[in-house]
Design a protein around this motif. Structure first.
Motif, short mmCIF file in Angstrom:
data_model
loop_
_atom_site.label_atom_id
_atom_site.label_comp_id
_atom_site.label_asym_id
_atom_site.label_seq_id
_atom_site.Cartn_x
_atom_site.Cartn_y
_atom_site.Cartn_z
N ILE A 145 0.86 -1.18 0.00
CA ILE A 145 0.00 0.00 0.00
C ILE A 145 0.90 1.24 0.00
N ASN A 146 0.46 2.29 -0.68
CA ASN A 146 1.22 3.53 -0.75
C ASN A 146 1.37 4.13 0.65
N THR A 147 2.61 4.41 1.07
CA THR A 147 2.88 4.94 2.42
C THR A 147 3.44 6.36 2.38
N GLU A 148 3.40 6.96 1.22
CA GLU A 148 4.02 8.28 1.04
C GLU A 148 3.45 9.32 2.01
N TYR A 149 2.14 9.40 2.15
CA TYR A 149 1.52 10.39 3.03
C TYR A 149 1.96 10.19 4.48
N LYS A 150 1.95 8.94 4.93
CA LYS A 150 2.33 8.66 6.31
C LYS A 150 3.80 8.96 6.57
#
Length: 145
Positions: free
Chosen positions: A68-73
């Motif tokens: 899952i994309n974790t860029e924001y976190k």
């Protein structure tokens, strides 16, 4: 008479200086209290941010396992680290204020102790002078009799 007036004006000057020192000391105590309150608030904010960062790190690890994309976190974790650095600087600044106020308060205490010691010495000297005067008066009275 002039000497008494001069002594009275000197005492007034000393009292106004002492009042000024008392005001400074009170301001220093208020500054310390305010700084310590700010430190307490900053530490609670820092603790809350650390908790959030730990949760986000755990979620990032779990999200990576699930692809899952974790860029924001990860950005949020970086922001929290920046905030923590700023909080650390704020705490350092507040501690410096407390340290300076403490030094000023300590120097005030030292001056006060010296002043009280001088007053006590003057009182003892005055008592000795009064006793000497009384002894001289008694000697004069005895010689007159």
């Amino acid at each position: 008479m002039l000497e008494k007036n001069k002594q009275n004006s000197d005492e007034k000057d000393d009292n106004s200086k002492a009042d000024g020192e008392d005001d400074k000391n009170l301001k220093n105590l208020i500054q310390c209290s305010s700084s310590l309150s700010n430190i307490k608030t900053s530490l609670s904010q820092k603790k809350r941010n650390e908790g959030e960062a730990n949760v986000l790190k755990y979620e990032v690890d779990e999200d990576k396992k699930k692809n899952i994309n974790t860029e924001y976190k990860e950005e949020r974790i970086d922001n929290i680290k920046d905030i923590e650095r700023k909080i650390g600087k704020q705490i350092g600044g507040e501690l410096e204020k407390v340290r300076k106020a403490g030094k000023a308060t300590n120097s005030y205490k030292e001056k006060a102790v010296k002043t009280y010691e001088n007053i006590a010495k003057e009182n003892e000297d005055n008592k000795e002078n009064k006793n000497t005067v009384k002894e001289n008066e008694n000697t004069v009275k005895k010689s007159e009799d």
